[in-house]
Scaffold this motif. Structure first.
Motif, PDB file in Angstrom:
ATOM      1  N   LEU B  83       0.829  -1.210   0.000  1.00  0.00           N
ATOM      2  CA  LEU B  83       0.000   0.000   0.000  1.00  0.00           C
ATOM      3  C   LEU B  83       0.862   1.257   0.000  1.00  0.00           C
ATOM      4  O   LEU B  83       0.675   2.163  -0.804  1.00  0.00           O
ATOM      5  CB  LEU B  83      -0.926  -0.011   1.219  1.00  0.00           C
ATOM      6  N   ALA B  89      -4.208  -0.345  -2.697  1.00  0.00           N
ATOM      7  CA  ALA B  89      -5.054  -0.218  -1.514  1.00  0.00           C
ATOM      8  C   ALA B  89      -5.873  -1.484  -1.323  1.00  0.00           C
ATOM      9  O   ALA B  89      -7.039  -1.562  -1.697  1.00  0.00           O
ATOM     10  CB  ALA B  89      -5.969   0.992  -1.651  1.00  0.00           C
ATOM     11  N   ALA B 276      -9.679  -3.710   7.659  1.00  0.00           N
ATOM     12  CA  ALA B 276      -9.756  -2.249   7.778  1.00  0.00           C
ATOM     13  C   ALA B 276      -8.847  -1.769   8.904  1.00  0.00           C
ATOM     14  O   ALA B 276      -8.147  -0.756   8.777  1.00  0.00           O
ATOM     15  CB  ALA B 276     -11.201  -1.824   8.031  1.00  0.00           C
ATOM     16  N   LEU B 277      -8.838  -2.520   9.998  1.00  0.00           N
ATOM     17  CA  LEU B 277      -8.030  -2.156  11.148  1.00  0.00           C
ATOM     18  C   LEU B 277      -6.544  -2.137  10.795  1.00  0.00           C
ATOM     19  O   LEU B 277      -5.805  -1.214  11.160  1.00  0.00           O
ATOM     20  CB  LEU B 277      -8.278  -3.186  12.256  1.00  0.00           C
ATOM     21  N   LEU B 279      -5.289  -1.646   7.889  1.00  0.00           N
ATOM     22  CA  LEU B 279      -5.090  -0.487   7.027  1.00  0.00           C
ATOM     23  C   LEU B 279      -4.999   0.792   7.874  1.00  0.00           C
ATOM     24  O   LEU B 279      -4.144   1.652   7.652  1.00  0.00           O
ATOM     25  CB  LEU B 279      -6.297  -0.418   6.099  1.00  0.00           C
ATOM     26  N   VAL B 280      -5.886   0.872   8.847  1.00  0.00           N
ATOM     27  CA  VAL B 280      -5.929   2.034   9.725  1.00  0.00           C
ATOM     28  C   VAL B 280      -4.619   2.178  10.502  1.00  0.00           C
ATOM     29  O   VAL B 280      -4.047   3.264  10.606  1.00  0.00           O
ATOM     30  CB  VAL B 280      -7.125   1.898  10.686  1.00  0.00           C
ATOM     31  N   MET B 283      -1.840   3.395   8.185  1.00  0.00           N
ATOM     32  CA  MET B 283      -1.974   4.810   7.832  1.00  0.00           C
ATOM     33  C   MET B 283      -1.648   5.709   9.017  1.00  0.00           C
ATOM     34  O   MET B 283      -1.071   6.775   8.870  1.00  0.00           O
ATOM     35  CB  MET B 283      -3.389   5.090   7.344  1.00  0.00           C
ATOM     36  N   LEU B 322      -8.567   8.561  15.324  1.00  0.00           N
ATOM     37  CA  LEU B 322      -8.525   8.469  13.861  1.00  0.00           C
ATOM     38  C   LEU B 322      -8.933   9.781  13.220  1.00  0.00           C
ATOM     39  O   LEU B 322      -8.320  10.250  12.267  1.00  0.00           O
ATOM     40  CB  LEU B 322      -9.427   7.341  13.370  1.00  0.00           C
ATOM     41  N   LEU B 323     -10.009  10.384  13.756  1.00  0.00           N
ATOM     42  CA  LEU B 323     -10.461  11.657  13.191  1.00  0.00           C
ATOM     43  C   LEU B 323      -9.388  12.732  13.370  1.00  0.00           C
ATOM     44  O   LEU B 323      -9.099  13.508  12.458  1.00  0.00           O
ATOM     45  CB  LEU B 323     -11.774  12.096  13.847  1.00  0.00           C
ATOM     46  N   ALA B 325      -6.223  12.219  13.615  1.00  0.00           N
ATOM     47  CA  ALA B 325      -5.118  11.902  12.705  1.00  0.00           C
ATOM     48  C   ALA B 325      -5.441  12.387  11.294  1.00  0.00           C
ATOM     49  O   ALA B 325      -4.593  12.960  10.615  1.00  0.00           O
ATOM     50  CB  ALA B 325      -4.859  10.400  12.706  1.00  0.00           C
ATOM     51  N   VAL B 326      -6.683  12.158  10.875  1.00  0.00           N
ATOM     52  CA  VAL B 326      -7.075  12.543   9.519  1.00  0.00           C
ATOM     53  C   VAL B 326      -6.928  14.050   9.320  1.00  0.00           C
ATOM     54  O   VAL B 326      -6.467  14.512   8.277  1.00  0.00           O
ATOM     55  CB  VAL B 326      -8.528  12.106   9.231  1.00  0.00           C
ATOM     56  N   PRO B 330      -2.188  13.802   8.645  1.00  0.00           N
ATOM     57  CA  PRO B 330      -2.588  12.915   7.552  1.00  0.00           C
ATOM     58  C   PRO B 330      -1.441  12.061   7.018  1.00  0.00           C
ATOM     59  O   PRO B 330      -1.680  11.040   6.393  1.00  0.00           O
ATOM     60  CB  PRO B 330      -3.106  13.871   6.481  1.00  0.00           C
TER      61      PRO B 330
END
Lengths: 306, 344, 249
Positions: B83, B89, B276-277, B279-280, B283, B322-323, B325-326, B330
């Motif tokens: 990734l 992805a 998903a976890l 991937l999270v 990232m 997570l929010l 971090a976004v 990022p």
């Protein structure tokens, strides 16, 4: 396996497909118009189911329960749009996955805090508890008929909204070509917010309607999200018509797979192997369908963008 | 109780600096080249000594925790490879973990007891599955790639659910530990920890090494500008497939180790939320950064562990993280310290 | 025999015939310019020849080898390299890394994964030689994305040259350039004449007339005529459909 059993399963598939459509419609619009991958869409479905189950229990009015579910969820979604989603529109898909996965985590805990960990048992409205005699020797649960009727009605309403109204025209313009729409002076921000709220309302409606025939529990949103994503990919991202066709396809394939595959396998394979393989193949059926469609039509059945 | 958190923040502060070492023009590495080069060894030494020191501080429980962390970091590193470096992805990586874990179960059920055979088998079978899945998936792009990898992982999930011989939905318990050979078994209670550590270090070193090789550069080129790479004469599809297979195989190895670690395997390991976890976490740590995967895994698991100790409601703070971090980091944790250094 | 021959190339987009049975030949040592109004299908043709777009019909032969069935990256190894109209470089990488990546594609396997690339001196030498030839030696360490437009165009060309092409496809190498950069680019392309044949798409008529040995005019996906500068300038139809519109523009 008689004709009545087959017919009953087809009706079940139709009902499931229509509910999938309600969920997928919002997802495909948000994805198609805003290019935003919203994993938390399933959480809105969950919210609808929980609110409906609780209000129904407290007020004994199913209609009120459904209305409350839709209103509460739309309000929550509007807040979510303003706080988070709005700031994700122009970001990378992976970043959207990250953020909306975060929302899932928060939503699951919020539901746990408000309604507890134990699954809720939502009851069918008393008036629709019994079966209806559809034909000689074919009783069918009247609640499931309501599901089908409601699904068809909403689909029709959505069709009219998207194709016959001004706001629908704006939505379509945004789905097929966002830049052009912006250029034409469409207030994209407002359209986005409207679409997101609409999608949330539909997901909540599906949640409220599904509550009595599925278990209302934490994680139900994550479970329904994947079939809904499969639907929008098969249908072509951004296409309502595609979502409708694909939802019915997936609904029928999934239901038929679960009902008929084990029987069919038992006819040709040893029972022990068939018992193992049946449920697996049934669960896999819709993914095979998706892979097949993508191989033939890489942008889905009804690509929204030229 | 504070211990794991402060451990991780120290690791975060120092390892972030090491990521700088990749970019020779960054001031930190220029000023402290020796330190940056030695840092991986320092981390390795601390981790190696941990089981010996843990009892002194009453941290025996955390030896198992760190072992799990290392295993998850192996899987996350493999995802970071395709990734972060390759731009693929994949949202079905937990599927390969599951394939690895079930390979171990199948071998145990067939009467084999060698750990090396089981883990090697996990690696090979997961690699083969990745070859098949990748060959199909890599023909698609963007969201469709995300979805088709997810679909394949779901298929594997339902396959595992249906395997009643291996426990179906309920999972399968591995009651006797696998044998690692006379030289290792019974030498020390924590020998499995060191085996995992060595494997993790090897995997990490390999991926770091590959990142600077011809292949690693080609992979990044594909991520940044695939069309140009084709026009330069690169066999893009085969290069991507090779990376996908390697990552799948390593994830399978992690799955095999996880099966031993938990002494239990179930379809839940390959639920899409696990993909998903993963991937999270990658990232969060920093996509395509050398230390991204282990950092992300460490941060996530340490927070999860700490929160679980204090409250039943441990999901939402992670969601908020997570929010944050976004919107505020990022590029991931590994990039934070880099940016600070660069801005000086 | 011509170095390169395209025969009966066809490309349809839905109902639109973007490339309409195009025949084209490029001789050894030749700079062959392809001109035509916007939308004539010039870029589509380059994409068909380089293989980035699959052709619906037709044949492509380079030096006697039929490339039609080959994937785009395989065509590069047969000596068919290209540049892009919209500059296509690796923006975040240094010029040096850009060149290394281009050189690496030609020299041995890119599946090598354990040896550090920085340790491969042969690659580094080749990249430096390429930088010297294209006037990029002074900016080796700069990220490609921050270079001035003219330099980026030159880097794009350098990336294509790494393949040691026998036929080089240049899709508007002068697009968006100021006069000074254009002069340098014309000079650079002129120097390449000795090592590779060139199919040049260009809007800058001055550049075309100075560089091209032969000119083909593409209109509505068809080759209207081919010939030297005098022939094309004197061609009545060309004057009306192409040079005419250009003069008004």
């Amino acid at each position: 396996m008689d004709a009545i059993f087959v017919f009953e399963q087809l009706l079940n598939g139709l009902g499931y497909g229509l509910m999938l459509f309600l969920i997928a419609a919002g997802l495909t619009l948000v994805f198609g118009i805003m290019d935003t991958m919203n994993l938390a869409h399933g959480s809105l479905y969950m919210a609808g189911a929980y609110v409906a189950a609780r209000v129904h229990e407290a007020s004994a009015s199913f209609a009120l329960a459904v209305l409350a579910a839709v209103l509460v969820t739309v309000a929550v979604a509007a807040l979510l749009e303003v706080l988070v989603i709005r700031r994700l529109y122009r970001r990378d898909h992976l970043v959207q996955v990250l953020a909306t996965f975060g929302i899932i985590l928060i939503a699951d805990d919020a539901v746990k805090a408000i309604w507890g960990v134990a699954p809720l048992m939502a009851s069918t409205p008393a008036a629709l508890a019994g079966p209806v005699q559809l034909a000689e020797g074919l009783p069918y649960p009247s609640y499931r008929l309501l599901l089908i009727a409601a699904g068809l009605l909403v689909a029709l309403g959505l069709y009219l909204l998207v194709n016959k109204t001004r706001i629908g025209m704006l939505v379509r313009a945004g789905a097929s070509n966002r830049q052009m729409a912006e250029f034409m002076g469409v207030r994209v921000g407002t359209v986005f917010a409207f679409v997101f709220a609409l999608g949330a309302g539909l997901a909540a409606l599906a949640g409220a309607l599904m509550a009595p025939i599925s278990s209302v529990q934490i994680g139900m949103g994550e479970a329904i999200l994947i079939p809904a994503l499969v639907v929008i990919v098969i249908g072509g991202i951004g296409s309502i018509r595609g979502a409708f066709v694909a939802a019915l396809l997936v609904g029928l394939v999934d239901t038929a797979g679960r009902a008929f595959l084990p029987l069919a396998l038992r006819a040709v394979l040893p029972p022990s192997v068939a018992a193992d393989l049946g449920p697996a193949l049934a669960g896999i059926a819709m993914y095979v369908l998706m892979a097949a469609v993508l191989t033939l039509k890489p942008a889905g059945l009804f690509p929204a963008r030229a | 109780m504070n211990r794991p958190a402060s451990d991780s923040s120290r690791v975060a502060a120092t390892t972030g600096a090491a990521a700088v070492a990749e970019h020779p023009h960054q001031p930190f590495a220029v000023r402290f080249p020796g330190f940056a080069r030695r840092l991986p060894w320092l981390v390795l030494a601390i981790l190696a000594l941990f089981p010996l020191l843990a009892p002194t501080f009453g941290l025996e429980y955390y030896v198992g925790f760190v072992r799990r962390l290392l295993i998850v970091a192996i899987a996350a590193s493999s995802l970071n490879f395709i990734l972060g470096y390759g731009g693929m992805a994949a949202l079905g990586h937990a599927g390969f973990i599951g394939v690895g874990a079930y390979t171990v179960v199948a071998l145990v059920e067939a009467g084999f007891s060698s750990a090396w055979l089981a883990w090697g088998g996990a690696l090979v079978v997961a690699g083969l599955s990745a070859a098949l899945i990748g060959a199909v998936s890599l023909r698609t792009r963007g969201v469709y790639f995300i979805m088709i990898t997810l679909a394949f992982a779901q298929m594997l999930y339902y396959l595992a659910v249906s395997l009643r011989t291996y426990g179906g939905d309920d999972g399968y318990g591995l009651y006797t530990p696998l044998e690692m050979g006379v030289w290792l078994d019974g030498v020390h209670p924590d020998v499995f920890y060191w085996v995992v550590l060595v494997i993790a270090a090897l995997v990490f070193a390999c991926f770091s090494r590959v990142a600077h090789s011809r292949y690693g550069h080609a992979l990044r080129g594909i991520r940044d500008n695939e069309t140009r790479m084709v026009a330069l004469g690169y066999p893009v599809y085969r290069l991507k497939l090779a990376g996908f297979i390697a990552a799948g195989a390593v994830a399978g190895l992690a799955g095999g180790l996880l099966a031993s670690h938990n002494a239990f395997v179930s379809p839940a390991m390959m639920h899409w939320t696990q993909s998903a976890l993963l991937l999270v976490m990658v990232m969060l740590g920093g996509l395509g950064r050398r230390w991204g995967a282990p950092l992300g895994v460490a941060l996530w698991l340490v927070l999860e562990e700490t929160l679980k100790m204090h409250t039943d409601y441990w999901h939402w703070p992670l969601g908020v993280l997570l929010l944050l971090a976004v919107f505020h980091a990022p590029q991931g944790l590994a990039a934070l310290s880099e940016r600070r250094e660069g801005g000086r | 025999m011509s170095l390169f021959v395209a025969e009966g190339l066809v490309k349809r987009f839905g109902g639109l015939l973007a490339t309409d049975h195009v025949d084209l030949a490029v001789e050894r040592g030749e700079i062959h310019a392809l001109i035509g109004p916007n939308g004539a299908g010039k870029s589509t043709l380059v994409n068909l020849i380089s293989g980035l777009l699959p052709a619906d019909a037709g044949r492509i032969v380079l030096d006697g080898v039929d490339l039609t069935a080959l994937a785009p990256h395989q065509r590069v190894h047969h000596g068919l390299a290209r540049c892009f109209q919209i500059t296509s470089v690796f923006r975040n990488d240094s010029v040096r890394d850009n060149l290394l990546l281009a050189v690496q594609a030609q020299a041995g396997s890119s599946f090598r994964c354990l040896r550090r690339r920085e340790a491969e001196t042969a690659l580094m030498d080749a990249a430096l030689a390429l930088a010297d030839r294209t006037g990029l030696a002074a900016v080796l360490e700069r990220p490609a994305g921050v270079l001035p437009h003219g330099m980026q165009k030159r880097l794009d060309l350098a990336l294509a040259l790494a393949a040691h092409p026998r036929l080089l496809l240049l899709d508007e190498p002068m697009a968006g350039m100021g006069p000074e950069d254009s002069v340098q680019m014309i000079e650079l392309i002129g120097r390449l004449r000795s090592e590779t044949a060139i199919l040049l798409i260009e809007h800058d008529m001055d550049a075309v007339f100075r560089l091209a040995d032969r000119i083909s005019v593409l209109v509505y996906g068809r080759v209207l005529t081919s010939g030297d500068a005098a022939h094309v300038k004197g061609h009545a139809e060309v004057q009306s459909v192409y040079l005419g519109t250009e003069a008004h523009a």
